[in-house]
Design a protein around this motif. Structure first.
Motif, short mmCIF file in Angstrom:
data_model
loop_
_atom_site.label_atom_id
_atom_site.label_comp_id
_atom_site.label_asym_id
_atom_site.label_seq_id
_atom_site.Cartn_x
_atom_site.Cartn_y
_atom_site.Cartn_z
N UNK A 72 34.03 54.99 29.11
CA UNK A 72 33.34 56.29 29.13
C UNK A 72 32.11 56.16 30.03
N UNK A 73 32.01 57.12 30.93
CA UNK A 73 30.90 57.14 31.88
C UNK A 73 30.05 58.37 31.66
N UNK A 74 28.75 58.19 31.72
CA UNK A 74 27.89 59.36 31.77
C UNK A 74 27.50 59.61 33.22
N UNK A 75 27.23 60.86 33.50
CA UNK A 75 26.91 61.27 34.86
C UNK A 75 25.84 62.36 34.82
N UNK A 82 26.94 53.04 34.18
CA UNK A 82 27.81 51.87 34.36
C UNK A 82 29.06 51.92 33.49
N UNK A 83 29.12 52.81 32.55
CA UNK A 83 30.30 52.90 31.69
C UNK A 83 30.16 52.06 30.43
N UNK A 84 30.75 52.57 29.38
CA UNK A 84 30.78 51.83 28.12
C UNK A 84 32.20 51.92 27.57
N UNK A 126 21.74 54.99 31.63
CA UNK A 126 22.06 53.85 30.78
C UNK A 126 22.87 54.34 29.60
N UNK A 127 24.16 54.00 29.62
CA UNK A 127 25.06 54.41 28.54
C UNK A 127 25.19 53.29 27.52
N UNK A 128 25.36 53.68 26.27
CA UNK A 128 25.54 52.71 25.21
C UNK A 128 26.32 53.34 24.06
N UNK A 129 26.74 52.49 23.13
CA UNK A 129 27.40 52.99 21.94
C UNK A 129 28.89 52.74 21.86
N UNK A 130 29.47 52.22 22.92
CA UNK A 130 30.90 51.93 22.87
C UNK A 130 31.20 50.77 21.93
N UNK A 131 32.47 50.57 21.68
CA UNK A 131 32.88 49.48 20.81
C UNK A 131 34.30 49.64 20.34
#
Length: 114
Positions: free
Chosen positions: A89-92, A106-108, A4-9
């Motif tokens: 941005x994707x985490x893996x 899922x990408x942010x 679960x990625x977060x923090x984009x904007x």
């Protein structure tokens, strides 16, 4: 494994953002990738379970990856952002120290305005 990625904007050029990615179900080597519109996915950074980290040369000095193993969370601190950093941005995550990443978040979206 769920990521679960977060923090984009949206941020102005020169600003900073911190992305977070929480992994469930174990301990993994964690990485960040990004994909800008019309471009191929690009490696950004990796954090191994040992605590060692690596940031791609193009982002070195501006981006920092870190992890909180107790929380199974990896962070990407992005400073001095540029318009060309705009991307999803994707985490893996992967099992083991090398090889392909088997699990993807899922990408942010990070948008840097001029």
């Amino acid at each position: 494994v769920q990521l679960q990625a977060s923090g984009g904007g949206l941020v102005q050029a020169g600003g900073s953002l911190r992305l977070s990615c929480a992994a469930s179900g174990g301990t993994y080597t964690m990485g960040w990738f990004r994909q800008a519109p019309g471009k191929e996915r690009e490696f950004v950074a990796t954090a191994w379970t040992s605590g060692n980290t690596y940031v791609a040369d193009a982002m070195k000095g501006r981006f920092t990856i870190s992890r909180d193993s107790a929380k199974s969370t990896v962070y990407l601190q992005m400073n001095s952002l540029k318009v060309e950093d705009t991307a999803v941005y994707y985490c893996a995550a992967r099992r083991g120290n090398s090889g392909s990443y088997q699990y993807w978040g899922q990408g942010t979206l990070v948008t840097v305005s001029s």
